[in-house]
Motif scaffolding. Structure first.
Motif, short mmCIF file in Angstrom:
data_model
loop_
_atom_site.label_atom_id
_atom_site.label_comp_id
_atom_site.label_asym_id
_atom_site.label_seq_id
_atom_site.Cartn_x
_atom_site.Cartn_y
_atom_site.Cartn_z
N GLU A 51 21.73 -23.21 -34.20
CA GLU A 51 21.17 -23.27 -32.83
C GLU A 51 21.56 -24.56 -32.12
O GLU A 51 21.76 -24.59 -30.91
CB GLU A 51 19.64 -23.13 -32.88
CG GLU A 51 19.21 -21.73 -33.33
CD GLU A 51 17.70 -21.54 -33.29
OE1 GLU A 51 17.06 -21.97 -32.32
OE2 GLU A 51 17.15 -20.96 -34.25
N GLU D 51 22.72 -17.06 -37.08
CA GLU D 51 21.79 -15.97 -36.74
C GLU D 51 21.74 -14.92 -37.86
O GLU D 51 20.71 -14.31 -38.12
CB GLU D 51 22.19 -15.32 -35.41
CG GLU D 51 21.96 -16.27 -34.23
CD GLU D 51 22.26 -15.62 -32.88
OE1 GLU D 51 21.89 -14.46 -32.67
OE2 GLU D 51 22.91 -16.28 -32.04
N GLU D 54 19.65 -16.36 -40.62
CA GLU D 54 18.23 -16.38 -40.24
C GLU D 54 17.53 -15.07 -40.64
O GLU D 54 16.35 -15.08 -41.00
CB GLU D 54 18.09 -16.61 -38.73
CG GLU D 54 16.67 -17.03 -38.34
CD GLU D 54 16.43 -17.00 -36.85
OE1 GLU D 54 17.38 -16.69 -36.08
OE2 GLU D 54 15.28 -17.26 -36.44
N GLU D 78 24.98 -9.07 -35.82
CA GLU D 78 25.42 -10.44 -36.08
C GLU D 78 26.77 -10.45 -36.79
O GLU D 78 27.63 -11.30 -36.53
CB GLU D 78 24.37 -11.22 -36.89
CG GLU D 78 23.00 -11.33 -36.24
CD GLU D 78 23.03 -11.87 -34.82
OE1 GLU D 78 24.02 -12.50 -34.43
OE2 GLU D 78 22.06 -11.64 -34.08
#
Lengths: 127, 127, 127, 127
Positions: A51, D51, D54, D78
């Motif tokens: 991020e 991502e 995650e 993703e």
């Protein structure tokens, strides 16, 4: 925007013990220790760094040095998230982080002697 | 193996100001400030986190909690590398890291109320 | 240096089925399927992308467009490593990758209309 | 949910040339080539892999093998994003990706002989 400060006193030290204790209590209160294996925490840290990188990906280097207030606040938040997981891993594995950092800085002094590394971004193995 | 310590005193605080000053001098002495844009430093941090993740990638969660001495030392080194770049970014952008961390912990207290988050690893948006 | 090619024919298609079959056999022959959970494979992919990023981290954007032969070969290898884990995850989870890619390209066409996205690197949520 | 397919025919090959051409046109139409340096694209790929990670970070390995339909769709998206940036880097640097992948698989065959690598997740340098 408490995360962005200019006073020197505000950043003199980081109370690692206090932060780690709060994270420990936060995790224990939610029964999250079961999820907080170093393996999983390293993944969480990856996601946070992802991020952070996302904020910078299309900016020029110069733009990344002169962020808008909004972007600076986002960077501050993502850095904080990464720092939280980093401190949590160190706590779970009982790693003395400051010692490790200082040791690494000394090591880098040897690996990158000024005479050879001056103005060069090459890796020490290529110097 | 200075990086691994068990004394509480060793990890009480981190002298962020001292570390950032040493990194600043290290970089200035080698004329590396030209390379140390936040954009580039975020990439360097990514690479270090990648090396951290590599240690854990094939381990079970349980194995990651009980590392061999050699692996623990490697984790300590990679954490230190990530911490160095994290502190460097905060310094270059003048971000008060500890304030940002404490602010985030408070925010997480609100986002993940104990009653809802207990024993669940779901993201706050799904709670 | 087979990895770097200029013939159009060489890159027309990728025989995903063949590559995934070879990776499957490679893993089975070594009894590595036990390690190849999607979770672990995503970590392995992270580590490879970290190595890719490391090549570019201190380069300017312009330098990254005009790599030395040695760096180009390194990029080629790291891309291949990332591609291997990407195809392996898709195989283990039975995801039709090309369909997912084409679907995403169509989605991006809608999210980033030319009139608004022209010359701007802002995220679609900010357009 | 076109991204998730079970037909073998759907994943036989990937039309790399077609995808790269569409991405090239997409980028050109928005004047985004200025942003698409390999350096920046590697950062974008990092963010997408973040991502992906995650999704898996708090799941057990077993859970990651048996995803809910919603999580499987997220993984598919993703993976597609990561694949898009991977193909874009290969295109911008004129790298023949399939050749690089096949070369790497052959290399891995040598680095990880079955007799030594059987059932072990150790790195080839430790075998």
């Amino acid at each position: 925007m408490q995360g962005l400060g200019h006073s020197q006193s505000a950043r003199t030290t980081m109370d690692v013990e206090n932060i780690q204790r709060r994270l420990r209590e936060f995790s224990a209160a939610r029964e999250w220790n079961q999820f907080h294996s170093p393996k999983n925490l390293s993944m969480a840290m990856t996601a946070e760094v992802g991020e952070l990188v996302e904020i910078f990906q299309w900016l020029t280097e110069d733009q990344s040095r002169h962020l808008s207030t909004a972007d600076l606040e986002r960077v501050s938040e993502e850095l904080a998230d990464a720092q939280i997981y980093l401190l949590r891993i160190a706590d779970v594995l009982n790693i003395a982080l400051e010692d490790a950092v200082l040791e690494k800085i000394s090591l880098n002094d040897e690996k990158y002697p000024i005479s050879r590394a001056f103005g060069s971004s090459r890796k020490y193995t290529d110097l």
